[in-house]
Design an enzyme around this catalytic site. Structure first.
Site, short mmCIF file in Angstrom:
data_model
loop_
_atom_site.label_atom_id
_atom_site.label_comp_id
_atom_site.label_asym_id
_atom_site.label_seq_id
_atom_site.Cartn_x
_atom_site.Cartn_y
_atom_site.Cartn_z
N GLY A 87 19.27 -18.20 -11.65
CA GLY A 87 20.34 -18.44 -12.62
C GLY A 87 21.44 -17.39 -12.63
O GLY A 87 22.12 -17.22 -13.64
N SER A 88 21.65 -16.71 -11.50
CA SER A 88 22.74 -15.71 -11.50
C SER A 88 24.11 -16.40 -11.60
O SER A 88 25.02 -15.86 -12.23
CB SER A 88 22.66 -14.81 -10.27
OG SER A 88 22.95 -15.52 -9.10
N MET B 222 17.64 -27.57 -7.66
CA MET B 222 17.00 -27.97 -6.40
C MET B 222 16.58 -29.44 -6.33
O MET B 222 15.93 -29.84 -5.38
CB MET B 222 15.79 -27.07 -6.11
CG MET B 222 16.14 -25.59 -6.01
SD MET B 222 17.42 -25.27 -4.77
CE MET B 222 16.42 -25.38 -3.29
N ILE C 61 17.64 -33.49 -6.21
CA ILE C 61 18.77 -34.34 -5.85
C ILE C 61 18.93 -35.42 -6.92
O ILE C 61 17.99 -36.18 -7.18
CB ILE C 61 18.56 -34.95 -4.45
CG1 ILE C 61 18.55 -33.81 -3.41
CG2 ILE C 61 19.65 -35.96 -4.13
CD1 ILE C 61 18.15 -34.25 -2.02
N LEU C 62 20.09 -35.45 -7.53
CA LEU C 62 20.34 -36.44 -8.57
C LEU C 62 20.59 -37.81 -7.92
O LEU C 62 21.23 -37.90 -6.87
CB LEU C 62 21.54 -36.03 -9.42
CG LEU C 62 21.34 -34.74 -10.22
CD1 LEU C 62 22.67 -34.23 -10.77
CD2 LEU C 62 20.32 -34.92 -11.34
N ASN D 219 29.13 -28.75 -7.93
CA ASN D 219 28.01 -28.01 -7.33
C ASN D 219 28.55 -26.82 -6.55
O ASN D 219 29.68 -26.85 -6.06
CB ASN D 219 27.22 -28.92 -6.39
CG ASN D 219 26.01 -28.21 -5.78
OD1 ASN D 219 25.32 -27.44 -6.46
ND2 ASN D 219 25.74 -28.44 -4.50
N HIS E 183 27.60 -24.43 -3.24
CA HIS E 183 26.72 -24.46 -2.06
C HIS E 183 27.01 -23.24 -1.19
O HIS E 183 28.18 -22.91 -0.95
CB HIS E 183 26.96 -25.75 -1.27
CG HIS E 183 26.05 -25.89 -0.10
ND1 HIS E 183 24.73 -26.28 -0.24
CD2 HIS E 183 26.24 -25.64 1.21
CE1 HIS E 183 24.17 -26.28 0.96
NE2 HIS E 183 25.05 -25.89 1.86
N ASP F 287 25.65 -32.77 -0.72
CA ASP F 287 26.62 -31.73 -0.34
C ASP F 287 27.86 -32.30 0.36
O ASP F 287 28.41 -31.68 1.27
CB ASP F 287 25.95 -30.68 0.59
CG ASP F 287 24.83 -29.94 -0.13
OD1 ASP F 287 24.92 -29.78 -1.35
OD2 ASP F 287 23.87 -29.53 0.54
N GLU G 1 29.97 -16.18 -4.77
CA GLU G 1 29.73 -17.39 -5.57
C GLU G 1 30.06 -17.16 -7.04
O GLU G 1 30.64 -18.00 -7.71
CB GLU G 1 28.26 -17.83 -5.45
CG GLU G 1 27.89 -18.41 -4.10
CD GLU G 1 26.46 -18.93 -4.09
OE1 GLU G 1 25.99 -19.52 -5.08
OE2 GLU G 1 25.78 -18.74 -3.06
C1 GRF Z 1 22.98 -20.07 -4.80
O1 GRF Z 1 23.10 -19.47 -3.54
C2 GRF Z 1 23.53 -21.46 -4.77
O2 GRF Z 1 24.66 -21.61 -3.97
C3 GRF Z 1 22.39 -22.22 -4.19
O3 GRF Z 1 21.24 -21.65 -4.80
C4 GRF Z 1 21.52 -20.30 -5.17
C5 GRF Z 1 21.26 -20.18 -6.63
O4 GRF Z 1 21.28 -18.85 -7.07
N1 GRF Z 1 22.56 -23.62 -4.35
P1 GRF Z 1 21.21 -18.54 -8.64
O5 GRF Z 1 20.02 -19.30 -9.22
O6 GRF Z 1 22.51 -18.98 -9.25
O7 GRF Z 1 21.01 -17.06 -8.72
#
Ligand code: GRF
Length: 191
Positions: A20-21, A95, A97-98, A112, A114, A150, A179
């Protein structure tokens, strides 16, 4: 009586499965004056997601759904999104897939993030594949979610140079830092 809070930020739900960063960075962004969104709901498929701690820290409603029966979980999620007047979904390390049905039923936007320069390296283990293919650059992408994995329209990307001694873990770390900046930037771009 409906209480007016004097601001009309777009009510947003963030979906997570892990650390959840990105959720943390989105929450921090949402609290800035410039932010068009507020984070009102956190959804996870995994009760052990570390990121769920941010619900407590920031006093945000959280819900965990068992995805063993995807369609049932999605039904329940659609209900709670409606109840909470959610107008935007941000997937952030979610993680599951909807389904096409879910994506079409939620009439508002779904975004999303990625960890690759889409359309290259869809799916999992992106950094490992990037190194194996001796790419010079990688990066991250924020895109709209469509029913193909994606593959929705790209909103914004950040490119990162790969160094000779980079490992998947090192790249993951560098990409993650970007990100955290890119997701808020994408939101500012579209609203
Ligand atoms: C990120 O690299 C995101 O792009 C990918 O999963 C990771 C999630 O990291 N889909 P966090 O849970 O937000 O720390």
């Amino acid at each position: 009586m409906v209480k007016s809070t004097g601001h009309k930020k777009i009510k947003t739900a963030v979906f997570i499965s892990g650390t959840g960063s990105n959720l943390n960075s989105l929450i921090k962004f949402s609290k800035t004056k410039n932010s068009p969104i507020s984070i009102d709901l956190i959804i996870s498929n995994n009760s052990k997601s570390k990121g769920l701690k941010f619900a407590k820290v920031f006093r945000i409603k959280k819900k965990v759904y068992d995805f063993k029966k995807n369609s049932l979980a999605e039904k329940k999620i659609l209900k709670i999104l409606k109840k909470n007047e959610i107008k935007l979904i941000c997937l952030a390390g979610f993680m599951k897939i909807l389904s096409k049905n879910f994506i079409q039923s939620f009439k508002e936007k779904i975004l999303n993030i990625h960890p690759s320069l889409l359309p290259k390296y869809k799916g999992l283990d992106t950094h490992k594949r990037v190194i194996e293919n001796k790419e010079k650059y990688t990066g991250c992408t924020v895109h709209y979610v469509s029913s193909k994995l994606d593959s929705g329209k790209i909103i914004i990307q950040k490119k990162i140079k790969i160094r000779g001694n980079d490992t998947p873990a090192k790249i993951a770390k560098k990409v993650l830092v970007e990100e955290h900046k890119l997701y808020p930037k994408a939101i500012l771009k579209i609203f």
